[in-house]
Scaffold this active site. Structure first.
Site, PDB file in Angstrom:
ATOM      1  N   ILE A   1       7.001  -2.537   7.253  1.00  0.00           N
ATOM      2  CA  ILE A   1       6.894  -1.083   7.317  1.00  0.00           C
ATOM      3  C   ILE A   1       7.691  -0.504   6.146  1.00  0.00           C
ATOM      4  O   ILE A   1       8.867  -0.825   5.971  1.00  0.00           O
ATOM      5  CB  ILE A   1       7.429  -0.539   8.660  1.00  0.00           C
ATOM      6  N   LYS A   2       7.009   0.332   5.362  1.00  0.00           N
ATOM      7  CA  LYS A   2       7.669   0.928   4.190  1.00  0.00           C
ATOM      8  C   LYS A   2       8.424   2.185   4.607  1.00  0.00           C
ATOM      9  O   LYS A   2       7.855   3.094   5.207  1.00  0.00           O
ATOM     10  CB  LYS A   2       6.629   1.287   3.121  1.00  0.00           C
ATOM     11  N   ILE A   3       9.705   2.187   4.269  1.00  0.00           N
ATOM     12  CA  ILE A   3      10.579   3.334   4.547  1.00  0.00           C
ATOM     13  C   ILE A   3      11.221   3.734   3.224  1.00  0.00           C
ATOM     14  O   ILE A   3      11.766   2.883   2.517  1.00  0.00           O
ATOM     15  CB  ILE A   3      11.674   2.957   5.570  1.00  0.00           C
TER      16      ILE A   3
ATOM     17  N   LEU B   1       2.819  -1.301   5.016  1.00  0.00           N
ATOM     18  CA  LEU B   1       2.230  -0.021   5.431  1.00  0.00           C
ATOM     19  C   LEU B   1       3.342   1.012   5.495  1.00  0.00           C
ATOM     20  O   LEU B   1       4.370   0.786   6.125  1.00  0.00           O
ATOM     21  CB  LEU B   1       1.559  -0.171   6.806  1.00  0.00           C
TER      22      LEU B   1
ATOM     23  N   SER C   1       0.864  -1.183   0.000  1.00  0.00           N
ATOM     24  CA  SER C   1       0.000   0.000   0.000  1.00  0.00           C
ATOM     25  C   SER C   1       0.896   1.226   0.000  1.00  0.00           C
ATOM     26  O   SER C   1       2.079   1.137   0.281  1.00  0.00           O
ATOM     27  CB  SER C   1      -0.902   0.007   1.240  1.00  0.00           C
TER      28      SER C   1
END
Length: 369
Positions: A142-144, A111, A45
């Site tokens: 977790i998207k970084i 996310l 997402s």
């Protein structure tokens, strides 16, 4: 009965994730159906996807109204509804994540931290920890962003056992720096005697946006025959870096302790130039130990007329030569990829701001936005 073309991609060692999420696709059973029929093995997402989901349906209205009464900020409201969706998707993908052959090979749901933090290392680390705790599922990523500020955040998150999807990668140098950050994070865990096997990461290399920016320059330089080839050539070179980095003695020491390589993920795989086949960026980069995250329209297109075959390792020398010709023509790929990174941040900042404005408008309908 014809074998599902999307599912066939898995036979070549590549996992297909869906680049889309909303409540309807989860609640209607459509996502579950895609897991079963298409062999979808994860979800990604981003702020633009959530902005569309929340702004274009009433599915979130009741939650937003209820959360607003607690006096939290619009950004906190957004993350509360997003976390709720992500948790449900994680539960759907739990059987994929928990497959007996290799637990944790797939089944991830991503996310993203706030795009406003793309250049703030400490704030990114803080929010990555917070979202990891709030979702509280082993199969969340977790998207970084893979910005310069993101590198330390990535290393820190990995060292703390947080799964990371590194997003917004365009350049080969930055991709290698991201792989280095992943390895360094695992080395910190190893030094602290912490387990490595449950930590997972992907590096999301963006494709079609490269060609959109470079192709007009190719035309100007008399290299029109290379239109639509630079992104794929870059991805093939990234894969060669991946194979080199994850076969060193340094990596083998971590692998012996259970570490798994950070896979390359192909992103931005919808064709944005109508002159190209709509499945172009999926077909060209099918290959082992990689992921492709596909928007819904591209998924449907591939299901209908895609051509699954392993092509990622075809002619790496030819790919290297394409990039050489581009540089020789005076097209500065470092400048191109810097511009793409800046634009990429902006492409997520704008929908995120639109999303916060839409929440504000819903809470206070008389407010002029």
């Amino acid at each position: 009965m014809t074998t599902n073309k999307v599912k066939q991609i898995h036979d070549f060692g590549q996992s297909i994730w869906l680049d889309f999420i909303d409540r309807k696709v989860i609640a209607s059973g459509e996502l579950q159906k895609m897991i079963e029929q298409d062999g979808i093995r994860g979800v990604t997402s981003n702020p633009a996807i959530f902005e569309k989901a929340i702004s274009s349906s009433s599915d979130y209205d009741a939650d937003i109204a209820e959360l607003a009464e607690s006096g939290i900020s619009n950004e906190e409201i957004f993350f509360a509804v997003a976390v709720s969706d992500i948790k449900k998707a994680c539960d759907l993908f739990w059987p994929v994540y928990n497959e007996e052959e290799v637990v944790g090979a797939d089944g991830y749901v991503s996310l993203e931290v706030s795009p406003f933090l793309a250049k703030d290392t400490q704030a990114t680390i803080k929010q990555a920890r917070q979202l990891w705790q709030e979702v509280d599922k082993d199969n969340v990523m977790i998207k970084i962003p893979g910005t310069e500020a993101g590198l330390i955040a990535i290393e820190t998150a990995i060292s703390e056992g947080i799964n990371v999807n590194v997003t917004l990668l365009f350049s080969l140098d930055r991709y290698e720096a991201v792989a280095e950050a992943y390895i360094a994070g695992l080395e910190k865990r190893a030094q602290d005697g912490l387990p490595l096997g449950q930590v997972s990461s992907v590096a999301s290399f963006f494709l079609s946006r490269i060609d959109i920016l470079v192709d007009p320059f190719l035309d100007q330089k008399g290299l029109g025959e290379l239109r639509g080839q630079v992104a794929i050539a870059s991805a093939k070179m990234a894969y060669q870096i991946y194979k080199r980095v994850f076969s060193t003695d340094r990596w083998k020491k971590l692998a012996e302790k259970g570490a798994v390589p950070q896979r390359l993920l192909w992103a931005s795989t919808s064709s944005k130039d109508p002159a190209f086949k709509d499945t172009k960026y999926v077909e060209a980069l099918i290959g082992p130990d990689t992921v492709n995250t596909i928007p819904m329209d591209t998924l449907k297109a591939f299901r209908d007329h895609g051509d699954p075959a392993s092509r990622l390792e075809d002619d790496p020398d030819g790919a290297a030569r394409i990039l050489e010709r581009v540089e020789e023509a005076g097209i500065d790929m470092s400048a191109v990829t810097r511009q793409l990174e800046d634009e990429g941040i902006e492409k997520f900042n704008k929908p995120f701001q639109d999303l916060l404005d839409a929440i504000e408008k819903q809470i206070r309908p008389n407010t002029l936005i």
